[in-house]
Scaffold this motif. Structure first.
Motif, PDB file in Angstrom:
ATOM      1  N   THR A  31       0.825  -1.219   0.000  1.00  0.00           N
ATOM      2  CA  THR A  31       0.000   0.000   0.000  1.00  0.00           C
ATOM      3  C   THR A  31       0.857   1.265   0.000  1.00  0.00           C
ATOM      4  O   THR A  31       0.367   2.348  -0.262  1.00  0.00           O
ATOM      5  N   GLY A  32       2.142   1.108   0.292  1.00  0.00           N
ATOM      6  CA  GLY A  32       2.996   2.305   0.396  1.00  0.00           C
ATOM      7  C   GLY A  32       3.776   2.534  -0.872  1.00  0.00           C
ATOM      8  O   GLY A  32       3.436   2.019  -1.936  1.00  0.00           O
ATOM      9  N   TYR A  33       4.797   3.303  -0.732  1.00  0.00           N
ATOM     10  CA  TYR A  33       5.567   3.688  -1.919  1.00  0.00           C
ATOM     11  C   TYR A  33       6.982   3.144  -1.892  1.00  0.00           C
ATOM     12  O   TYR A  33       7.844   3.661  -2.565  1.00  0.00           O
ATOM     13  N   SER A  34       7.234   2.169  -1.023  1.00  0.00           N
ATOM     14  CA  SER A  34       8.635   1.792  -0.875  1.00  0.00           C
ATOM     15  C   SER A  34       9.177   1.303  -2.215  1.00  0.00           C
ATOM     16  O   SER A  34       8.545   0.522  -2.901  1.00  0.00           O
ATOM     17  N   SER A  35      10.315   1.809  -2.576  1.00  0.00           N
ATOM     18  CA  SER A  35      10.871   1.414  -3.853  1.00  0.00           C
ATOM     19  C   SER A  35      11.457   0.022  -3.684  1.00  0.00           C
ATOM     20  O   SER A  35      12.013  -0.320  -2.645  1.00  0.00           O
ATOM     21  N   LEU A  36      11.259  -0.763  -4.680  1.00  0.00           N
ATOM     22  CA  LEU A  36      11.676  -2.159  -4.571  1.00  0.00           C
ATOM     23  C   LEU A  36      13.181  -2.258  -4.408  1.00  0.00           C
ATOM     24  O   LEU A  36      13.682  -3.166  -3.758  1.00  0.00           O
ATOM     25  N   SER A  37      13.904  -1.289  -4.970  1.00  0.00           N
ATOM     26  CA  SER A  37      15.352  -1.366  -4.839  1.00  0.00           C
ATOM     27  C   SER A  37      15.763  -1.101  -3.399  1.00  0.00           C
ATOM     28  O   SER A  37      16.700  -1.704  -2.880  1.00  0.00           O
ATOM     29  N   SER A  64      -6.055  -5.668   1.960  1.00  0.00           N
ATOM     30  CA  SER A  64      -6.825  -5.210   0.807  1.00  0.00           C
ATOM     31  C   SER A  64      -6.555  -6.047  -0.455  1.00  0.00           C
ATOM     32  O   SER A  64      -7.419  -6.168  -1.310  1.00  0.00           O
ATOM     33  N   PHE A  65      -5.364  -6.609  -0.559  1.00  0.00           N
ATOM     34  CA  PHE A  65      -5.072  -7.455  -1.734  1.00  0.00           C
ATOM     35  C   PHE A  65      -5.673  -8.847  -1.570  1.00  0.00           C
ATOM     36  O   PHE A  65      -6.065  -9.493  -2.532  1.00  0.00           O
TER      37      PHE A  65
END
Ligand code: C2E
Ligand code: MG
Ligand code: MG
Length: 768
Positions: free
Chosen positions: A677-683, A698-699
């Motif tokens: 749900t957040g914006y954490s960048s996968l890198s 929610s998923f």
């Protein structure tokens, strides 16, 4: 300096007399030399010696004289005779000072002579004004001793006086300088200081007029600083003159950055263009020098004007550089004071007024509006998602954005309006002088919103920012600044609530809501004080083994009237008020204590997981609080897991990772809650020291019906596997969800499928 003074005196009005002095001295010394050589040619007799002594005494420029008991001159050397206006000593003898000078001048001297006669004690080194001015104020250093006859009786006085005018003048200059420095230290207004400086120099140099010009802020013009003695019309004509290579003495001195000495204004090419204008004022010479800062920056010019053609004397040159130096100190000091003053009232990044200045101005703005029957609009403005830009593009880009936004806002308002940066990405807009009609307010503020929202390029990326505004109008929404600010805050709260990127005008409903919020804050505070909280635990199960390996602690509020209140209501309120810190501490300690109690009761050991809010995580001593909770409960660190959210980590990735490493070092496990749900960048994820991802409810909730959610869930599971992070699905309620997760490789689940959150006793039963 003394030498210069001599020279300047020779050149100034008083110089005729001095010139005579010199001539006389030269003649006397020549005579003396002749006499001495004549006397030593043969054996001198008494008469010779007497003559020699007399010649010597007459040769001395000091005054030497004797007076009788009535103050009548008995004898006097030549200097005394001449300076009292006589040619022959005989004309002076028998006269008193009262015969020669005005009585009011003589009184003091006569009194000291009487004192010497009456006491028989000499007076040495007394400083007094000279009777004879020679065109300038003269000072003498006088000694008086009793004159005695052969029997030792006092029959008069002998006086010796030396001219110490030069020294007095130098002393006065020093005193003047000290006083000027004192004025600087006292932050005297610049004009007053300049006037004082110029007057001091003018007093020192009769007939000379001083002027100070200041460099304009654009660095290209000279503005009047002070010129108390200069003709007003002349001064006014100089004000604002552009500096250049041929602009009189000052304009050229500023242009060249070096002193410019013009001996004759009427014939000097530098004055050529204005010569007809200057002529009637009668100024003939102008000697100007640049005023500089300590670092050598040009600040202005200092000039002396003379009505006589000529070059400055060495003394005058010295005065000019002294004055330029002092003026430089004063200007620089004022500028740094102004800078400090500005910094105290403005935001360094954007240059906008800050909260301090706003607080100073707002009351008077309201008062003016009241008097004029006008309206004032006050808006809180907050950029949406500024943190995200700061974190993803860097602080540099964030700063640039704030500057840009500030400039855009300024372009939309009038001079009388005020835009204030109150911190971070928060601004206050104050629109004044409005007709009492709020329609115009919203349209003007919407213009600002539109301006802010225009596309921009930041760090090479083009993007758009939006903002939220809470708006109030005086007098409709409050009478005082405090009231207006509180209501603007309520309107802003509403703007954020309805999803940002909008403007909310305050209304009564908001006031009601704000009031209710306040009541709820108080209620929560009471709850903390009364200890009305408890924890429920929701088990986490491994599908393969069917074993409960962990339980998440979930906060509940046992409300005296409303019963159990859910964290969805408590947490946001607690975060707003900061109560989340003590509440979070309580949760942490209670969960550790409970887990240890289960273990001691002989139940199979499990991990207890605790939710951590951003506010708590940012607390300075957060890591040591965790360590303390473990120590006090006796729980081993490996049985504690902390749930962090992506948004918490993203607020300040660097700091978050550092704290996470510290926690990891304690032996505590970390999980990322509500993942996806957040914006954490996968890198960035790679660098987080986490053990577990918790797939957000929610998923899971629309599995297996929703293909997108199935894809996302599947992707998170395989991502976790690739990064070798454990993964657990939250909110699992159905067998179908379990089947999908199992097939996708996720074997850990939490949700109603296994159990709702339950009391500690119920969880113990499940474990058993
Ligand atoms: P969360 O950490 O994601 O916690 C899971 C939430 O999902 C819990 O709601 C839980 O009751 C609910 N849940 C679990 N399984 C199911 C399911 O199968 N179906 C449905 N519909 N819901 C399920 P709860 O207890 O209301 O907590 C809500 C949120 O409040 C938590 O979300 C957590 O973010 C926060 N929270 C709870 N306790 C604390 C706490 O002590 N400190 C902090 N900072 N936050 C807490
Ligand atoms: Mg949680
Ligand atoms: Mg969750």
């Amino acid at each position: 300096m003394t030498k210069n003074l001599d020279r300047s005196r020779r050149e100034s009005g008083a110089r005729v007399a001095s010139n005579d002095d010199t001539q006389r001295l030269i003649a006397a010394s020549q005579r003396l030399a002749a006499e001495v050589s004549r006397m030593f040619a043969s054996e001198p007799d008494i008469a010779d010696r007497h003559y020699w002594l007399e010649t010597m005494v007459n040769h001395i420029p000091d005054y030497i004289y004797a007076k009788d008991l009535e103050g009548r001159f008995l004898i006097a050397n030549r200097a005394t005779v001449i300076d009292n206006g006589f040619e022959d000593m005989q004309d002076l003898i028998g006269k008193t000072d009262y015969d020669l000078h005005p009585a009011e001048m003589v009184g003091h001297m006569a009194a000291t002579e009487r004192q010497v006669i009456e006491t028989g004690k000499p007076i040495f080194g007394m400083e007094e004004r000279a009777f004879v001015s020679k065109g300038y104020e003269r000072w003498l250093m006088t000694s008086k001793v009793p004159l005695r006859n052969k029997q030792g009786a006092t029959i008069g006085i002998v006086g010796v006086s030396r001219d110490i005018s030069d020294r007095k003048k130098a002393e006065r200059l020093l005193l003047g300088q000290a006083r000027l420095l004192e004025l600087i230290a006292k932050s005297t207004p610049l004009v007053d200081f300049f006037n004082e400086l110029i007057l001091m120099i003018e007093a020192h140099q009769p007939g000379i007029v001083g002027s100070i010009l200041l460099l304009s802020p654009d660095g290209r013009h000279l503005m009047t600083g002070a010129a108390p003695g200069l003709d007003k019309a002349f001064s006014a004509s100089v004000h604002g003159v552009a500096i250049g290579p041929k602009v009189g003495s000052c304009g050229t001195a500023a242009w060249r950055g070096e002193p410019v000495v013009v001996a004759d204004i009427l014939s000097d090419p530098l004055w050529e263009d204005v010569v007809d204008f200057v002529r009637p004022f009668g100024y003939r010479a102008c000697w100007s020098t640049p005023i500089r800062s300590y670092q050598g920056k040009l600040l202005g010019t200092f000039a002396l004007y003379s009505r006589e053609v000529g070059l400055p004397s060495a003394e005058q040159n010295e005065l000019i550089s002294m004055a330029a130096h002092l003026a430089g100190i004063a200007i620089e000091r004022r500028q740094s004071e102004e800078r400090i003053q500005f910094m105290a009232h403005h935001d360094a990044l954007t240059g906008l007024p800050n909260r301090v200045l706003f607080d100073e101005r707002v009351a008077s703005a309201l008062q003016q509006a009241r008097a004029a029957g006008q309206s004032v609009a006050l808006a809180f403005l907050d950029l949406d998602n500024f943190k995200l830009i700061n974190d993803t593009l860097g602080h540099h880009a964030g700063d640039e954005l704030l500057r840009l936004v500030a400039a855009r806002m300024l372009a939309c308002v009038r001079k009388s309006d005020m835009i204030v940066r109150v911190g971070g990405d928060e601004f206050i807009i104050l629109l004044t002088g409005l007709p009492p009609d709020s329609g115009i307010v919203t349209s003007r503020l919407e213009d600002i919103r539109t301006a802010i929202g225009a596309p921009l390029v930041l760090s090479g990326r083009s993007l758009q920012v939006s903002c939220s505004m809470g708006v109030v109008c005086y007098p409709d929404h409050g009478q005082t600044a405090t009231e207006l600010l509180a209501n603007a805050d309520a309107a802003m709260y509403r703007a954020k609530e309805v999803g940002r990127n909008n403007l909310q005008l305050f209304d009564a409903e908001m006031a009601k809501k704000a009031h209710e919020r306040l009541l709820r804050h108080e209620e929560l505070r009471d709850a903390v004080a009364r200890g009305e909280f408890l924890l429920h635990y929701q088990p986490q199960m491994n599908l393969k083994t069917g074993r409960i390996f962990a339980a998440e602690s979930l906060l509940r509020w046992q409300h005296p009237e409303r019963g159990l209140v859910s964290p969805a209501e408590i947490i946001p309120l607690a975060e707003e008020t900061g109560l989340i810190v003590p509440i979070g501490d309580w949760v942490l300690n209670e969960a550790c204590r409970q887990n240890k109690a289960w273990q001691e009761a002989g139940l199979p050991p499990i991990v207890v997981s605790v939710n951590v809010s951003a506010r708590q995580f940012r607390e300075r001593n957060w890591v040591s609080r965790v360590a303390q909770a473990l120590e006090e409960s006796g729980l081993e660190a490996r049985y504690l897991e902390l749930e962090l959210t992506e948004s918490l980590i993203m607020q300040d990735v660097g700091a978050a990772i550092a704290t996470m490493h510290e926690l990891q070092a304690l032996g505590v496990h970390l999980a990322i809650d509500d993942f996806g749900t957040g914006y954490s960048s996968l890198s960035a994820l790679k660098s987080f020291p986490v053990r577990r991802l918790k797939i957000d409810r929610s998923f899971v909730q629309d599995i297996p019906g929703d293909d997108d959610d199935k894809a996302i869930t599947g992707a998170i599971i395989s991502l976790a596997q690739k990064l070798q992070i454990e993964v657990i699905a939250e909110g699992v309620e159905t067998q179908a969800q379990v089947d999908f997760l199992r097939a996708s490789g996720c074997h850990d689940v939490q949700g109603y499928f296994v159990s709702r959150p339950v009391t500690p006793a119920a969880l113990a039963a499940l474990l058993a």
